[in-house]
Design an enzyme around this catalytic site. Structure first.
Site, PDB file in Angstrom:
ATOM      1  N   HIS A   1     -17.008  -4.969   6.346  1.00  0.00           N
ATOM      2  CA  HIS A   1     -18.001  -3.879   4.962  1.00  0.00           C
ATOM      3  C   HIS A   1     -18.751  -4.247   5.066  1.00  0.00           C
ATOM      4  O   HIS A   1     -19.583  -3.230   4.821  1.00  0.00           O
ATOM      5  CB  HIS A   1     -17.074  -4.507   4.033  1.00  0.00           C
ATOM      6  CG  HIS A   1     -15.234  -5.087   3.723  1.00  0.00           C
ATOM      7  ND1 HIS A   1     -14.775  -3.927   2.698  1.00  0.00           N
ATOM      8  CD2 HIS A   1     -15.072  -5.955   3.563  1.00  0.00           C
ATOM      9  CE1 HIS A   1     -13.922  -4.630   3.235  1.00  0.00           C
ATOM     10  NE2 HIS A   1     -13.301  -5.639   3.056  1.00  0.00           N
ATOM     11  N   ASP A   2     -19.550  -5.418   6.073  1.00  0.00           N
ATOM     12  CA  ASP A   2     -20.901  -5.457   5.611  1.00  0.00           C
ATOM     13  C   ASP A   2     -21.653  -5.018   6.229  1.00  0.00           C
ATOM     14  O   ASP A   2     -23.204  -4.577   6.041  1.00  0.00           O
ATOM     15  CB  ASP A   2     -20.949  -7.456   5.824  1.00  0.00           C
ATOM     16  CG  ASP A   2     -20.462  -8.366   4.693  1.00  0.00           C
ATOM     17  OD1 ASP A   2     -20.153  -7.252   3.974  1.00  0.00           O
ATOM     18  OD2 ASP A   2     -19.887  -9.256   4.942  1.00  0.00           O
TER      19      ASP A   2
END
Length: 311
Positions: free
Chosen positions: A242-243
């Protein structure tokens, strides 16, 4: 070459670790600070983890500030089952040589942004938005001074990853997310609709491992841990990473397709706490569509950026 001045607010976290390695190794970024928040694990651990990753990358020039240890009005809730008890997957933590910088993360954000020209400093928020909400409470003018605020958070068509309708960062502190989105900040959201397209396949992890640098080995270790945990808990062979998405967008915006929208966050219902209501219709929203929502992602392009950064 003009570099983008950037603050990263995060809660490392295995995918935060990959995002930090991407940022540490990217010459197009002027990394002003890392600010840590409680989220995936408690803030004492997220601040330590940020310093560990900084040391591995050889980037002790970047200060790390410790921030909020709890949400604005909720009890802290972690996600150690997806990140390991210490937040670094299989990596054994250690006490880094360099300490945290003096001062609270919210104060550091204010000082770094307000001390530079308007719209000059970008902010990537990879955890709960508590630090930014606290900074905006203390200095409301920050909203108009910040450059783009690239946030990993929220969910729409993909549903949630902590509850049926909520993504973890917004669920962990929905009040902070709601406060930030209600300001004039230029917010770009990278929710699960986008991040679930960015998968750590075995081939992609192997390619990182083949690079052989300490940064590459750390990033690959995080992804191997996520791969094992996602198989056990969710049944996926390739976990979402995700990040790195907000950092990748700041480096190469054309890897993403964005759509203007208005986003509101549910703060009162226990059932739908942290749900993001993403409205693309201006007539229905009843106000200008001042947020942006990431929809489509070039995942190969993101992994190319990561591989280059850790080389």
């Amino acid at each position: 070459m003009t570099r983008t001045p950037l603050i990263i607010d995060c809660d490392p976290g295995v995918d935060d670790a990959v995002a930090l390695m991407l940022a540490f190794g990217s010459s197009d970024l002027e990394l002003l600070a890392i600010t840590a928040v409680g989220g995936n694990v408690p803030v004492v651990k997220t601040a330590r983890n940020a310093r560990i990753l900084r040391q591995i990358a050889g980037r002790e020039d970047v200060p790390v500030f410790m921030g909020a240890d709890r949400p604005l009005r909720r009890e802290p809730a972690g996600a150690g089952e997806f990140h390991g008890a210490e937040g670094l997957g299989d990596m054994a933590p250690f006490e880094p040589a360099a300490p945290c910088a003096d001062g609270h993360a919210a104060d550091a954000i204010i000082a770094l942004v307000m001390g530079r020209p308007a719209k000059f400093v970008a902010l990537a928020v990879l955890g709960p938005l508590t630090n930014l909400a606290l900074a905006l409470r203390k200095e409301p003018a920050l909203a108009e001074r910040l450059g783009p605020v690239a946030v990993m958070g929220g969910a729409r068509s993909e549903g949630g990853n902590i509850t049926a309708s909520a993504e973890f960062n917004f669920w962990a502190d929905p009040d902070a997310a709601a406060e930030v989105l209600a300001t004039g900040c230029d917010v770009v959201l990278f929710g699960l609709d986008a991040t679930h397209q960015v998968r750590a396949t075995t081939a992609r992890i192997s390619a990182l491992e083949a690079v052989g640098t300490p940064m590459a080995e750390a990033a690959a270790s995080m992804m191997r841990f996520s791969q094992r945990v996602e198989r056990e808990i969710v049944g996926w062979d390739a976990p979402p990473v995700h990040d790195p998405c907000p950092v990748a967008w700041l480096l190469k915006p054309d890897l993403f397709k964005l759509k203007a929208c208005r986003i509101a966050v549910e703060t009162e219902s226990d059932l739908t706490r942290g749900h993001t209501a993403v409205e693309f219709r201006e007539a229905v929203a009843g106000e200008p569509l001042r947020h942006r929502w990431a929809r489509d992602v070039d995942a190969d392009g993101i992994f190319d950026l990561i591989t280059k950064a850790v080389s």
